[in-house]
Design a protein around this motif. Sequence first.
Motif, PDB file in Angstrom:
ATOM      1  N   UNK A  87       0.848  -1.197   0.000  1.00 31.84           N
ATOM      2  CA  UNK A  87       0.000   0.000   0.000  1.00 31.84           C
ATOM      3  C   UNK A  87       0.885   1.250   0.000  1.00 31.84           C
ATOM      4  N   UNK A  88       1.523   1.476  -1.150  1.00 34.40           N
ATOM      5  CA  UNK A  88       2.478   2.579  -1.250  1.00 34.40           C
ATOM      6  C   UNK A  88       2.070   3.546  -2.363  1.00 34.40           C
ATOM      7  N   UNK A  89       2.027   4.833  -2.022  1.00 34.28           N
ATOM      8  CA  UNK A  89       1.691   5.858  -3.008  1.00 34.28           C
ATOM      9  C   UNK A  89       2.885   6.793  -3.137  1.00 34.28           C
ATOM     10  N   UNK A  90       3.250   7.116  -4.353  1.00 38.70           N
ATOM     11  CA  UNK A  90       4.262   8.155  -4.562  1.00 38.70           C
ATOM     12  C   UNK A  90       3.568   9.323  -5.246  1.00 38.70           C
ATOM     13  N   UNK A  91       3.617  10.494  -4.621  1.00 40.11           N
ATOM     14  CA  UNK A  91       3.004  11.695  -5.201  1.00 40.11           C
ATOM     15  C   UNK A  91       4.135  12.608  -5.668  1.00 40.11           C
ATOM     16  N   UNK A  92       4.095  12.952  -6.960  1.00 38.89           N
ATOM     17  CA  UNK A  92       5.141  13.804  -7.556  1.00 38.89           C
ATOM     18  C   UNK A  92       4.506  15.029  -8.186  1.00 38.89           C
ATOM     19  N   UNK A  93       5.264  16.105  -8.302  1.00 38.48           N
ATOM     20  CA  UNK A  93       4.831  17.173  -9.202  1.00 38.48           C
ATOM     21  C   UNK A  93       5.380  16.831 -10.596  1.00 38.48           C
ATOM     22  N   UNK A  94       5.002  17.627 -11.600  1.00 43.90           N
ATOM     23  CA  UNK A  94       5.409  17.278 -12.972  1.00 43.90           C
ATOM     24  C   UNK A  94       6.923  17.287 -13.141  1.00 43.90           C
ATOM     25  N   UNK A  95       7.590  18.184 -12.418  1.00 44.38           N
ATOM     26  CA  UNK A  95       9.056  18.271 -12.553  1.00 44.38           C
ATOM     27  C   UNK A  95       9.720  16.986 -12.059  1.00 44.38           C
ATOM     28  N   UNK A  96       9.257  16.461 -10.936  1.00 47.37           N
ATOM     29  CA  UNK A  96       9.867  15.243 -10.387  1.00 47.37           C
ATOM     30  C   UNK A  96       9.479  14.005 -11.201  1.00 47.37           C
ATOM     31  N   UNK A  97       8.352  14.102 -11.936  1.00 46.46           N
ATOM     32  CA  UNK A  97       7.868  12.950 -12.727  1.00 46.46           C
ATOM     33  C   UNK A  97       8.432  12.968 -14.150  1.00 46.46           C
ATOM     34  N   UNK A  98       9.189  14.000 -14.465  1.00 48.49           N
ATOM     35  CA  UNK A  98       9.627  14.267 -15.837  1.00 48.49           C
ATOM     36  C   UNK A  98      10.289  13.073 -16.541  1.00 48.49           C
ATOM     37  N   UNK A  99      11.061  12.274 -15.810  1.00 48.22           N
ATOM     38  CA  UNK A  99      11.818  11.206 -16.488  1.00 48.22           C
ATOM     39  C   UNK A  99      11.133   9.834 -16.429  1.00 48.22           C
ATOM     40  N   UNK A 100       9.908   9.790 -15.960  1.00 47.01           N
ATOM     41  CA  UNK A 100       9.171   8.517 -15.952  1.00 47.01           C
ATOM     42  C   UNK A 100       8.710   8.193 -17.374  1.00 47.01           C
ATOM     43  N   UNK A 101       8.852   6.934 -17.767  1.00 40.77           N
ATOM     44  CA  UNK A 101       8.489   6.520 -19.129  1.00 40.77           C
ATOM     45  C   UNK A 101       6.976   6.340 -19.303  1.00 40.77           C
ATOM     46  N   UNK A 102       6.304   5.968 -18.199  1.00 42.47           N
ATOM     47  CA  UNK A 102       4.912   5.502 -18.339  1.00 42.47           C
ATOM     48  C   UNK A 102       3.890   6.443 -17.693  1.00 42.47           C
ATOM     49  N   UNK A 103       4.138   7.755 -17.850  1.00 41.03           N
ATOM     50  CA  UNK A 103       3.280   8.739 -17.184  1.00 41.03           C
ATOM     51  C   UNK A 103       1.806   8.587 -17.543  1.00 41.03           C
ATOM     52  N   UNK A 104       1.519   8.305 -18.838  1.00 37.81           N
ATOM     53  CA  UNK A 104       0.111   8.210 -19.267  1.00 37.81           C
ATOM     54  C   UNK A 104      -0.604   7.075 -18.548  1.00 37.81           C
ATOM     55  N   UNK A 105       0.108   5.972 -18.392  1.00 36.87           N
ATOM     56  CA  UNK A 105      -0.461   4.822 -17.688  1.00 36.87           C
ATOM     57  C   UNK A 105      -0.773   5.195 -16.231  1.00 36.87           C
ATOM     58  N   UNK A 106       0.182   5.843 -15.544  1.00 34.59           N
ATOM     59  CA  UNK A 106      -0.039   6.210 -14.135  1.00 34.59           C
ATOM     60  C   UNK A 106      -1.217   7.182 -14.029  1.00 34.59           C
ATOM     61  N   UNK A 107      -1.294   8.128 -14.967  1.00 31.45           N
ATOM     62  CA  UNK A 107      -2.399   9.093 -14.935  1.00 31.45           C
ATOM     63  C   UNK A 107      -3.737   8.396 -15.160  1.00 31.45           C
ATOM     64  N   UNK A 108      -3.742   7.368 -16.023  1.00 27.74           N
ATOM     65  CA  UNK A 108      -5.008   6.684 -16.307  1.00 27.74           C
ATOM     66  C   UNK A 108      -5.500   5.915 -15.082  1.00 27.74           C
ATOM     67  N   UNK A 109      -4.565   5.430 -14.272  1.00 29.87           N
ATOM     68  CA  UNK A 109      -4.973   4.725 -13.041  1.00 29.87           C
ATOM     69  C   UNK A 109      -5.650   5.716 -12.092  1.00 29.87           C
ATOM     70  N   UNK A 110      -5.024   6.887 -11.949  1.00 34.00           N
ATOM     71  CA  UNK A 110      -5.579   7.904 -11.050  1.00 34.00           C
ATOM     72  C   UNK A 110      -6.967   8.350 -11.520  1.00 34.00           C
TER      73      UNK A 110
END
Length: 263
Positions: free
Chosen positions: A228-251
């Motif tokens: 049960x782990x959540x990581x909350x980032x702003x866009x700057x900290x999330x910048x280098x993630x490859x799968x941002x669209x997938x994470x956003x779709x879950x939210x």
Amino acid sequence: MELIIRKTTQDAVKLVATIITDAVIEKPNITLGLATGGTMEKLYDKIALMHKEEKIDFSLVKSFNLDEYIGLEPTDKNSYRFYMNHHLFDKINIDKRNTHIPSGVNEDTLEEGEIYEALIEEAGGLDIQLLGIGLTGHIGFNEPLSSFASRTRAKTLAPTTLAQNGPYFGSAEKTPKRAMTMGVGTILDAGMVIMLATGASKADIIAKTVEGPITPMISASALHFHPNCIIVCDEAAAEKLQNKDYYNSIFETDPKWEPYRNI
Ligand code: F6R
């Protein structure tokens, strides 16, 4: 693990503050694991404001901080006890007798680790552990090579961490070289873990933590073992993630995030 990306730092902070204050409302005698550092200052400002404006009651809350520098008295302005009083505890109605931070001045660090673990156990464990992330990937002060089974103990700070925290002490050389810290195992035992990461300087380590291999060279990667782990980032900290669209779709899709989508 769930990855939540908010546009601005302020939005990310507001979301984490809301998750925490909602938990306090739901369980007034909750046990919170708390963190320090630059990232948390904005979060604690927000929580203090919510306490004032929304009358969030902390009178029954217990807290355990992750870490403390070895050698610093609680009255030292660079100690984490001083930080917590200044940024949070003096601004909310928490009973300071229910707030815990490992002692940086117990010369018997083995004993100090055992005392701290026993206190956490006596409190019934940590309901929520709040985390920041260091540039080495540390959580608490669990520097590279920390065992995923580690408990509260003394750790030597990595050169990158001494440089990261040097400005608070005037230089990396003046920064205490060792700290007492909850272990990775202590953190993994919490009921829920919430990491807050903001700013471009965290983009590399967030990408490695979330999408890279699980390795003791990056203690935060152990969070993949937490159910049960959540990581909350702003866009700057999330910048280098490859799968941002997938994470956003879950939210956007998971009903449990419904109350938080417009925060
Ligand atoms: C502090 C702590 C550290 C910090 C991390 C990030 O209690 O445990 O892991 O959360 O070093 O620090 P900032 O927010 O200053 O970048």
